[in-house]
Motif scaffolding. Structure first.
Motif, PDB file in Angstrom:
ATOM      1  N   LEU A  11     -25.260  72.222  85.069  1.00 23.70           N
ATOM      2  CA  LEU A  11     -23.807  72.344  84.940  1.00 23.70           C
ATOM      3  C   LEU A  11     -23.445  73.769  84.524  1.00 23.70           C
ATOM      4  O   LEU A  11     -24.056  74.335  83.616  1.00 23.70           O
ATOM      5  N   MET A  12     -22.451  74.339  85.211  1.00 22.82           N
ATOM      6  CA  MET A  12     -22.035  75.701  84.906  1.00 22.82           C
ATOM      7  C   MET A  12     -20.534  75.798  85.103  1.00 22.82           C
ATOM      8  O   MET A  12     -19.949  75.112  85.946  1.00 22.82           O
ATOM      9  N   GLN A  13     -19.924  76.685  84.350  1.00 25.21           N
ATOM     10  CA  GLN A  13     -18.500  76.941  84.515  1.00 25.21           C
ATOM     11  C   GLN A  13     -18.261  77.839  85.717  1.00 25.21           C
ATOM     12  O   GLN A  13     -19.141  78.614  86.123  1.00 25.21           O
ATOM     13  N   SER A  14     -17.085  77.748  86.265  1.00 24.34           N
ATOM     14  CA  SER A  14     -16.706  78.606  87.379  1.00 24.34           C
ATOM     15  C   SER A  14     -16.883  80.070  86.997  1.00 24.34           C
ATOM     16  O   SER A  14     -16.505  80.480  85.888  1.00 24.34           O
ATOM     17  N   GLY A  16     -19.821  81.485  86.686  1.00 26.10           N
ATOM     18  CA  GLY A  16     -21.152  81.641  86.120  1.00 26.10           C
ATOM     19  C   GLY A  16     -22.241  81.739  87.174  1.00 26.10           C
ATOM     20  O   GLY A  16     -21.963  81.773  88.385  1.00 26.10           O
ATOM     21  N   LYS A  86     -18.336  78.678  92.202  1.00 29.41           N
ATOM     22  CA  LYS A  86     -17.016  78.071  92.352  1.00 29.41           C
ATOM     23  C   LYS A  86     -17.157  76.548  92.310  1.00 29.41           C
ATOM     24  O   LYS A  86     -18.214  76.009  92.641  1.00 29.41           O
ATOM     25  N   PRO A  87     -16.090  75.851  91.951  1.00 31.59           N
ATOM     26  CA  PRO A  87     -16.172  74.374  91.944  1.00 31.59           C
ATOM     27  C   PRO A  87     -16.619  73.800  93.292  1.00 31.59           C
ATOM     28  O   PRO A  87     -17.310  72.775  93.320  1.00 31.59           O
ATOM     29  N   THR A  90     -20.248  72.784  94.070  1.00 29.04           N
ATOM     30  CA  THR A  90     -20.824  71.562  93.523  1.00 29.04           C
ATOM     31  C   THR A  90     -21.439  70.714  94.628  1.00 29.04           C
ATOM     32  O   THR A  90     -20.769  70.379  95.616  1.00 29.04           O
ATOM     33  N   THR A 112     -23.479  71.432  89.454  1.00 33.81           N
ATOM     34  CA  THR A 112     -22.093  71.068  89.197  1.00 33.81           C
ATOM     35  C   THR A 112     -21.385  72.254  88.574  1.00 33.81           C
ATOM     36  O   THR A 112     -21.841  72.809  87.576  1.00 33.81           O
ATOM     37  N   VAL A 113     -20.289  72.652  89.201  1.00 36.80           N
ATOM     38  CA  VAL A 113     -19.510  73.796  88.722  1.00 36.80           C
ATOM     39  C   VAL A 113     -18.146  73.284  88.286  1.00 36.80           C
ATOM     40  O   VAL A 113     -17.400  72.717  89.085  1.00 36.80           O
ATOM     41  N   SER A 114     -17.839  73.505  87.021  1.00 33.79           N
ATOM     42  CA  SER A 114     -16.557  73.052  86.489  1.00 33.79           C
ATOM     43  C   SER A 114     -15.527  74.171  86.547  1.00 33.79           C
ATOM     44  O   SER A 114     -15.864  75.348  86.424  1.00 33.79           O
ATOM     45  N   SER A 115     -14.295  73.782  86.718  1.00 32.65           N
ATOM     46  CA  SER A 115     -13.217  74.789  86.834  1.00 32.65           C
ATOM     47  C   SER A 115     -12.667  75.175  85.468  1.00 32.65           C
ATOM     48  O   SER A 115     -12.980  74.556  84.464  1.00 32.65           O
TER      49      SER A 115
END
Length: 115
Positions: A11-14, A16, A86-87, A90, A112-115
């Motif tokens: 899991l990573m933030q947008s 990243g 980017k989201p 994912t 999984t990329v979170s916004s």
């Protein structure tokens, strides 16, 4: 028997970065192209990046400039460095290698990329 084992993802933030690796093991006599694919929920599996034994690379337009595929011939390992995530990146990511004239797949790893 030949097997591919993937690692990395998560899991990573947008914005990243994440890295994936895929290591082959078993009796390997010759090597062909190596690719990374991904499959998002409800979508078809798509080619993300590929590289040949001579080192040429190709990328999907959606990841050009952000993703880099590389391979370590001695370790029979392929990597995918993913930057500026980017989201819409994912998906479950799969490596694919042509080894001994046959196509082999990794087990898949979730990104999984979170916004």
């Amino acid at each position: 028997q030949v097997q591919l084992v993937e690692s990395g993802g998560g899991l990573m933030q947008s914005g990243g970065s994440l890295g994936l690796s895929c290591k082959a093991s078993g009796p390997i006599f010759n090597r062909g192209a190596t690719c990374w694919y991904r499959q998002a929920p409800g979508k078809q599996r798509e080619l993300v990046a590929s590289t040949t034994p001579l080192g040429s690379t190709n990328y999907a337009d959606s990841v050009k400039g952000r993703f880099t595929i590389s391979r370590d011939g001695a370790k029979i390992t392929v990597y995918l460095q993913m930057n500026s995530l980017k989201p819409e990146d994912t998906a479950v990511y799969y490596c694919n290698m042509i080894l001994n004239g046959q196509a082999y797949w990794g087990q898949g790893t979730q990104v999984t990329v979170s916004s």
